[in-house]
Design a protein around this motif. Structure first.
Motif, PDB file in Angstrom:
ATOM      1  N   ASP A 141     136.195  22.192  19.267  1.00  0.00           N
ATOM      2  CA  ASP A 141     135.392  23.381  19.673  1.00  0.00           C
ATOM      3  C   ASP A 141     134.022  23.627  19.676  1.00  0.00           C
ATOM      4  OD1 ASP A 141     135.608  25.960  20.708  1.00  0.00           O
ATOM      5  OD2 ASP A 141     136.497  27.051  18.893  1.00  0.00           O
ATOM      6  N   GLU A 142     133.260  24.556  20.150  1.00  0.00           N
ATOM      7  CA  GLU A 142     131.981  24.985  20.136  1.00  0.00           C
ATOM      8  C   GLU A 142     131.814  26.287  19.309  1.00  0.00           C
ATOM      9  OE1 GLU A 142     130.320  24.903  24.074  1.00  0.00           O
ATOM     10  OE2 GLU A 142     130.181  22.785  24.008  1.00  0.00           O
ATOM     11  N   VAL A 143     130.554  26.411  18.750  1.00  0.00           N
ATOM     12  CA  VAL A 143     130.309  27.824  18.052  1.00  0.00           C
ATOM     13  C   VAL A 143     130.308  28.937  19.214  1.00  0.00           C
ATOM     14  CG1 VAL A 143     128.959  28.989  16.410  1.00  0.00           C
ATOM     15  CG2 VAL A 143     129.428  26.491  16.030  1.00  0.00           C
ATOM     16  N   SER A 144     130.949  30.156  18.927  1.00  0.00           N
ATOM     17  CA  SER A 144     130.745  31.070  19.969  1.00  0.00           C
ATOM     18  C   SER A 144     130.304  32.327  18.785  1.00  0.00           C
ATOM     19  CB  SER A 144     132.113  31.467  20.607  1.00  0.00           C
ATOM     20  OG  SER A 144     132.811  31.805  19.744  1.00  0.00           O
ATOM     21  N   LEU A 145     129.566  33.217  19.570  1.00  0.00           N
ATOM     22  CA  LEU A 145     129.085  34.436  18.640  1.00  0.00           C
ATOM     23  C   LEU A 145     130.237  35.154  18.018  1.00  0.00           C
ATOM     24  CD1 LEU A 145     126.744  36.195  18.212  1.00  0.00           C
ATOM     25  CD2 LEU A 145     127.247  37.771  20.271  1.00  0.00           C
ATOM     26  N   ASN A 146     131.166  35.373  18.248  1.00  0.00           N
ATOM     27  CA  ASN A 146     132.305  36.018  17.788  1.00  0.00           C
ATOM     28  C   ASN A 146     133.093  35.109  16.417  1.00  0.00           C
ATOM     29  OD1 ASN A 146     134.233  34.072  18.892  1.00  0.00           O
ATOM     30  ND2 ASN A 146     135.024  35.859  20.398  1.00  0.00           N
ATOM     31  N   ASN A 147     132.596  33.902  16.253  1.00  0.00           N
ATOM     32  CA  ASN A 147     133.054  33.211  15.160  1.00  0.00           C
ATOM     33  C   ASN A 147     132.080  33.513  13.968  1.00  0.00           C
ATOM     34  OD1 ASN A 147     133.198  30.027  17.095  1.00  0.00           O
ATOM     35  ND2 ASN A 147     134.646  31.569  16.739  1.00  0.00           N
ATOM     36  N   LEU A 148     130.972  34.152  14.196  1.00  0.00           N
ATOM     37  CA  LEU A 148     129.917  34.141  13.075  1.00  0.00           C
ATOM     38  C   LEU A 148     130.603  35.227  11.975  1.00  0.00           C
ATOM     39  CD1 LEU A 148     126.722  33.970  14.855  1.00  0.00           C
ATOM     40  CD2 LEU A 148     128.121  32.263  14.033  1.00  0.00           C
ATOM     41  N   GLN A 149     131.433  36.053  12.310  1.00  0.00           N
ATOM     42  CA  GLN A 149     131.982  37.235  11.546  1.00  0.00           C
ATOM     43  C   GLN A 149     132.719  36.505  10.217  1.00  0.00           C
ATOM     44  OE1 GLN A 149     135.554  37.676  12.090  1.00  0.00           O
ATOM     45  NE2 GLN A 149     136.088  39.386  10.974  1.00  0.00           N
ATOM     46  N   ARG A 150     133.240  35.184  10.457  1.00  0.00           N
ATOM     47  CA  ARG A 150     134.080  34.765   9.375  1.00  0.00           C
ATOM     48  C   ARG A 150     133.645  33.153   9.231  1.00  0.00           C
ATOM     49  NH1 ARG A 150     135.821  35.334  14.327  1.00  0.00           N
ATOM     50  NH2 ARG A 150     137.302  33.559  15.133  1.00  0.00           N
ATOM     51  N   GLN A 151     133.263  32.552  10.017  1.00  0.00           N
ATOM     52  CA  GLN A 151     133.134  31.089  10.031  1.00  0.00           C
ATOM     53  C   GLN A 151     131.673  30.854   9.447  1.00  0.00           C
ATOM     54  OE1 GLN A 151     134.440  29.034  13.591  1.00  0.00           O
ATOM     55  NE2 GLN A 151     136.053  30.375  13.774  1.00  0.00           N
ATOM     56  N   GLY A 181     136.908  38.838   7.626  1.00  0.00           N
ATOM     57  CA  GLY A 181     136.150  37.781   7.493  1.00  0.00           C
ATOM     58  C   GLY A 181     136.341  37.174   6.232  1.00  0.00           C
ATOM     59  N   ALA A 182     136.361  37.969   5.119  1.00  0.00           N
ATOM     60  CA  ALA A 182     136.403  37.458   3.890  1.00  0.00           C
ATOM     61  C   ALA A 182     137.573  36.899   3.431  1.00  0.00           C
ATOM     62  CB  ALA A 182     136.237  38.474   2.678  1.00  0.00           C
ATOM     63  N   MET A 183     138.633  37.032   4.099  1.00  0.00           N
ATOM     64  CA  MET A 183     139.930  36.577   3.885  1.00  0.00           C
ATOM     65  C   MET A 183     139.829  35.125   4.044  1.00  0.00           C
ATOM     66  SD  MET A 183     141.964  38.654   2.612  1.00  0.00           S
ATOM     67  CE  MET A 183     143.432  37.648   2.671  1.00  0.00           C
ATOM     68  N   CYS A 184     138.880  34.668   5.155  1.00  0.00           N
ATOM     69  CA  CYS A 184     138.830  33.187   5.521  1.00  0.00           C
ATOM     70  C   CYS A 184     138.271  32.436   4.312  1.00  0.00           C
ATOM     71  CB  CYS A 184     137.883  32.925   6.562  1.00  0.00           C
ATOM     72  SG  CYS A 184     138.632  33.856   8.222  1.00  0.00           S
TER      73      CYS A 184
END
Length: 260
Positions: free
Chosen positions: A64-74, A197-200
């Motif tokens: 997969d590629e990084v997307s903007l909505n990943n940044l909340q938890r990744q 996000g913190a659950m991740c």
């Protein structure tokens, strides 16, 4: 097992002084290969903590590629990484943490046809994938190959982490836990349910801890237990999963005659 260098003695000093780990345990970590499936919410903290712990070889499987909505938890990724392949960003992050770690970046989607190629030679598999199809393929392969599996999942305010060695007597595999679970056709709508996000961070860090436990061997036995963290309460409970003698994954492997 290779000897620990003076530089490594300094780097891993806080591990080595733990009587449960010591020099022997650190050498086990340095000699280990951990395959991590998914560099997303669970994989992000797991990759970093396993690298920091001194795992000698990390193999990250993610197409997969990084997307903007990943940044909340990744948390492995920053705004400048949007559009880049996650496995490549992970490789850069690990190189910054410790350039001595051997990193394998496998930008492929794992399935039944390539699972053997992607996981061959791994001492531990940490599965942070987001669908049952992948998880069951991984479970069946690790059970057949007698490779310990640490499986972690998240959803909304809940995290689940379990360790599976289904080829052993009276110990379940992941399929014993979920059966023949399948992904609904509208599974993409699951993204609408959200996740804190913190659950991740909790799930990925806990999964890294369990992978380290399997490599080194310390504390209570974790195989066959599912740890469930509820972020709303908050509290954690531990469930013991029963081996299913009719399971298609382990087929009752390791069951004693008395229990079969």
């Amino acid at each position: 097992m290779r000897e620990i260098s003076d530089r490594q003695l300094d780097r891993y000093a806080r591990h080595i002084v733990l009587k449960e780990i010591g020099g022997h345990g650190q050498r086990r970590l340095l000699a280990a290969t951990v395959a991590i499936i998914g560099a997303g919410g669970i994989g992000s903290p797991a990759i970093q903590y396993l690298a920091a712990a001194g795992v000698g070889r990390l193999r990250v499987i993610d197409n997969d590629e990084v997307s903007l909505n990943n940044l909340q938890r990744q948390i492995l990724f920053g705004i400048e990484d949007v559009g880049r392949e996650k496995a490549d960003v992970a490789a850069d992050a690990v190189a910054r943490l410790d350039p001595e770690i051997r990193f394998e970046s496998l930008k492929r989607r794992l399935d039944a046809g390539n699972v053997a190629d992607l996981l061959q030679g791994a001492d531990i598999v940490l599965d942070g994938s987001d669908n049952f199809a992948t998880r069951l393929v991984v479970s069946d392969f690790t059970t057949r190959g007698q490779v310990p599996l640490v499986s972690a999942a998240i959803g909304q305010f809940q995290a689940q982490i379990g360790t599976f060695r289904g080829w052993e007597e009276n110990r379940p595999c992941y399929r014993c836990f979920v059966g023949d679970a399948f992904d609904a056709e509208d599974c993409d709508t699951c993204s609408g349910l959200g996740v804190l996000g913190a659950m991740c961070g909790i799930a990925g860090s806990f999964a890294a801890l369990e992978a380290i436990r399997q490599i080194v061997g310390f504390g209570d036995e974790a195989a066959g237990k599912l740890h469930v963290f509820d972020g709303l309460k908050p509290e954690m409970r531990t469930l013991r999963i029963v081996k299913d003698p009719a399971c298609r994954g382990c087929g009752g492997q390791g069951l004693s005659r008395a229990s079969s």
